[in-house]
Write a protein that holds these residues in place. Structure first.
Motif, mmCIF file in Angstrom:
data_model
loop_
_atom_site.group_PDB
_atom_site.id
_atom_site.type_symbol
_atom_site.label_atom_id
_atom_site.label_comp_id
_atom_site.label_asym_id
_atom_site.label_seq_id
_atom_site.Cartn_x
_atom_site.Cartn_y
_atom_site.Cartn_z
ATOM 1 N N GLY A 1 -30.372 -2.765 6.469
ATOM 2 C CA GLY A 1 -29.338 -2.345 5.370
ATOM 3 C C GLY A 1 -28.556 -1.114 5.571
ATOM 4 O O GLY A 1 -27.542 -0.953 4.815
ATOM 5 N N ILE A 2 -29.326 -0.045 5.996
ATOM 6 C CA ILE A 2 -28.347 1.349 6.399
ATOM 7 C C ILE A 2 -27.140 0.685 7.233
ATOM 8 O O ILE A 2 -25.921 1.278 7.018
ATOM 9 C CB ILE A 2 -29.151 2.462 7.197
ATOM 10 C CG1 ILE A 2 -30.343 2.735 6.202
ATOM 11 C CG2 ILE A 2 -28.335 3.348 7.681
ATOM 12 C CD1 ILE A 2 -31.098 3.579 6.970
ATOM 13 N N PHE A 3 -27.351 -0.142 8.175
ATOM 14 C CA PHE A 3 -26.329 -0.544 9.118
ATOM 15 C C PHE A 3 -25.159 -1.305 8.272
ATOM 16 O O PHE A 3 -24.225 -1.204 8.401
ATOM 17 C CB PHE A 3 -26.770 -1.498 10.095
ATOM 18 C CG PHE A 3 -25.682 -2.087 11.007
ATOM 19 C CD1 PHE A 3 -24.936 -1.424 11.875
ATOM 20 C CD2 PHE A 3 -25.538 -3.505 11.024
ATOM 21 C CE1 PHE A 3 -23.810 -1.793 12.675
ATOM 22 C CE2 PHE A 3 -24.794 -3.825 12.236
ATOM 23 C CZ PHE A 3 -23.922 -3.091 12.883
ATOM 24 N N TRP A 4 -25.594 -2.235 7.369
ATOM 25 C CA TRP A 4 -24.717 -2.882 6.103
ATOM 26 C C TRP A 4 -23.878 -1.898 5.384
ATOM 27 O O TRP A 4 -22.668 -2.018 5.289
ATOM 28 C CB TRP A 4 -25.394 -3.740 5.299
ATOM 29 C CG TRP A 4 -24.515 -4.577 4.409
ATOM 30 C CD1 TRP A 4 -23.333 -4.861 4.408
ATOM 31 C CD2 TRP A 4 -25.349 -5.448 3.233
ATOM 32 N NE1 TRP A 4 -23.198 -5.724 3.422
ATOM 33 C CE2 TRP A 4 -24.237 -5.738 2.448
ATOM 34 C CE3 TRP A 4 -26.384 -5.281 2.788
ATOM 35 C CZ2 TRP A 4 -24.405 -6.399 1.384
ATOM 36 C CZ3 TRP A 4 -26.830 -5.876 1.464
ATOM 37 C CH2 TRP A 4 -25.576 -6.608 0.742
ATOM 38 N N GLY A 5 -24.704 -0.975 4.929
ATOM 39 C CA GLY A 5 -23.967 0.050 4.164
ATOM 40 C C GLY A 5 -22.765 0.815 4.659
ATOM 41 O O GLY A 5 -21.918 1.048 4.208
ATOM 42 N N ILE A 6 -23.147 1.415 6.075
ATOM 43 C CA ILE A 6 -22.311 2.119 6.771
ATOM 44 C C ILE A 6 -21.150 1.056 7.014
ATOM 45 O O ILE A 6 -20.068 1.614 7.055
ATOM 46 C CB ILE A 6 -23.038 2.533 7.895
ATOM 47 C CG1 ILE A 6 -23.875 3.670 7.630
ATOM 48 C CG2 ILE A 6 -21.798 3.166 8.845
ATOM 49 C CD1 ILE A 6 -24.494 4.226 8.655
ATOM 50 N N ALA A 7 -21.407 -0.107 7.446
ATOM 51 C CA ALA A 7 -20.382 -1.052 7.674
ATOM 52 C C ALA A 7 -19.300 -1.357 6.375
ATOM 53 O O ALA A 7 -18.386 -1.308 6.603
ATOM 54 C CB ALA A 7 -20.918 -2.135 8.189
ATOM 55 N N ARG A 8 -19.936 -1.363 5.593
ATOM 56 C CA ARG A 8 -19.136 -1.557 4.086
ATOM 57 C C ARG A 8 -18.386 -0.490 3.685
ATOM 58 O O ARG A 8 -17.241 -0.433 3.271
ATOM 59 C CB ARG A 8 -20.155 -1.930 2.998
ATOM 60 C CG ARG A 8 -19.617 -2.129 1.650
ATOM 61 C CD ARG A 8 -20.315 -3.118 0.807
ATOM 62 N NE ARG A 8 -21.808 -2.562 0.529
ATOM 63 C CZ ARG A 8 -22.552 -3.441 -0.473
ATOM 64 N NH1 ARG A 8 -22.263 -4.316 -0.832
ATOM 65 N NH2 ARG A 8 -23.897 -2.652 -0.847
ATOM 66 N N LEU A 9 -18.871 0.706 4.242
ATOM 67 C CA LEU A 9 -18.013 1.832 3.794
ATOM 68 C C LEU A 9 -16.883 2.018 4.847
ATOM 69 O O LEU A 9 -15.751 2.480 4.425
ATOM 70 C CB LEU A 9 -19.149 3.390 4.262
ATOM 71 C CG LEU A 9 -18.592 4.787 3.848
ATOM 72 C CD1 LEU A 9 -18.373 4.818 2.562
ATOM 73 C CD2 LEU A 9 -19.629 5.756 4.488
ATOM 74 N N VAL A 10 -17.304 1.802 6.010
ATOM 75 C CA VAL A 10 -16.107 1.792 7.108
ATOM 76 C C VAL A 10 -15.139 0.572 6.667
ATOM 77 O O VAL A 10 -13.868 0.820 6.658
ATOM 78 C CB VAL A 10 -16.685 1.396 8.506
ATOM 79 C CG1 VAL A 10 -15.536 1.279 9.485
ATOM 80 C CG2 VAL A 10 -17.532 2.603 8.975
ATOM 81 N N GLN A 11 -15.527 -0.453 6.143
ATOM 82 C CA GLN A 11 -14.698 -1.525 5.782
ATOM 83 C C GLN A 11 -13.709 -1.123 4.718
ATOM 84 O O GLN A 11 -12.615 -1.489 4.563
ATOM 85 C CB GLN A 11 -15.275 -2.936 5.529
ATOM 86 C CG GLN A 11 -14.681 -3.961 5.269
ATOM 87 C CD GLN A 11 -15.207 -5.135 5.063
ATOM 88 O OE1 GLN A 11 -16.530 -5.137 4.366
ATOM 89 N NE2 GLN A 11 -14.777 -6.436 5.550
ATOM 90 N N TYR B 1 -12.769 1.751 4.022
ATOM 91 C CA TYR B 1 -11.642 2.854 4.580
ATOM 92 C C TYR B 1 -10.544 2.169 5.455
ATOM 93 O O TYR B 1 -9.534 2.447 5.625
ATOM 94 C CB TYR B 1 -12.014 3.752 5.382
ATOM 95 C CG TYR B 1 -12.574 5.305 4.240
ATOM 96 C CD1 TYR B 1 -11.569 5.914 3.812
ATOM 97 C CD2 TYR B 1 -14.230 5.108 4.030
ATOM 98 C CE1 TYR B 1 -12.189 6.819 2.861
ATOM 99 C CE2 TYR B 1 -14.770 5.996 3.118
ATOM 100 C CZ TYR B 1 -13.623 7.113 2.803
ATOM 101 O OH TYR B 1 -13.949 7.810 1.746
ATOM 102 N N THR B 2 -10.961 1.096 6.254
ATOM 103 C CA THR B 2 -10.023 0.394 7.276
ATOM 104 C C THR B 2 -9.338 -0.793 6.895
ATOM 105 O O THR B 2 -8.263 -1.079 7.199
ATOM 106 C CB THR B 2 -10.888 0.199 8.545
ATOM 107 O OG1 THR B 2 -11.909 -0.910 8.128
ATOM 108 C CG2 THR B 2 -11.391 1.456 9.099
#
Length: 204
Positions: free
Chosen positions: A63-73, A75-76
């Protein structure tokens, strides 16, 4: 012990690969219906299945991995203005994802020794809870964070009358997506998890 660790590492690598495909290839993990609103996501299915198989701790990290990926997405390569405004906020991006990873793992842990019929019902419930947790906490946290300046977000959620509470607008705008995701995840999760558990049990 080494064999078990190798198996768990291989399972995690496969699910991470699936997740990355869902996240960065259009219309696999995020299916956009209305161009101005967040997409319907199939990612909760991957999170639910992984967490049920691997347990609550591994599910939380996923879930942490998903959240960080969502944050990165956000922005990018944000797909819409609402996703950009919501998921560029660390709290909105990560906390719902972490809880969505934790809860199905807890359900799986509590029902691991139950009869197969009961397990399949619990898998269905876990799938629905994964999606609903994500949707509900995104709505609640967004309403709290944008409480001081709701007009900043309201204009992008749809044509709502003046004075409509932000949380009501969020429920209307995002709730339908959440229900579709919950039904999809609830139906498909037991179809995948039940046979997958049998295969993994044979592997030891």
């Amino acid at each position: 012990m080494r064999r078990k660790e190798t198996k768990n590492l291989a399972i995690t690598a496969i699910f991470v690969a699936i997740f990355l495909l869902q996240t960065f290839i259009p219309n696999i993990g995020y299916i956009r219906i209305l161009p101005t609103l967040p997409a319907i996501t199939t990612v909760p299915l991957t999170v639910a299945v992984y967490s049920l198989i691997m347990g609550p701790i591994a599910g939380t990290f996923f879930g942490i991995f998903w959240g960080i990926a969502r944050l990165v997405q956000a922005y990018t390569q944000p797909g819409d203005i609402v996703s950009l405004m919501l998921f560029q906020n660390f709290v909105i991006a990560v906390i719902p994802s972490v809880l969505a990873g934790l809860f199905p793992g807890l359900i799986g842990k509590l029902t691991v020794k139950k009869k197969n019929r009961f397990k399949e019902v619990s898998y269905t419930a876990a799938g629905a809870i994964t999606s609903l947790t994500n949707t509900i906490f995104v709505i609640l946290l967004t309403s709290l964070i944008f409480m001081g300046n709701p007009a900043q977000l309201m204009g992008h959620l749809g044509n709502f009358s003046h004075g409509t509470p932000l949380i009501k607008a969020l429920i209307i705008a995002l709730g339908m997506n959440g229900l579709v995701e919950a039904v999809f995840t609830a139906v498909v999760t037991p179809i995948i998890v039940a046979p997958l558990n049998k295969v993994l049990a044979r592997l030891g």
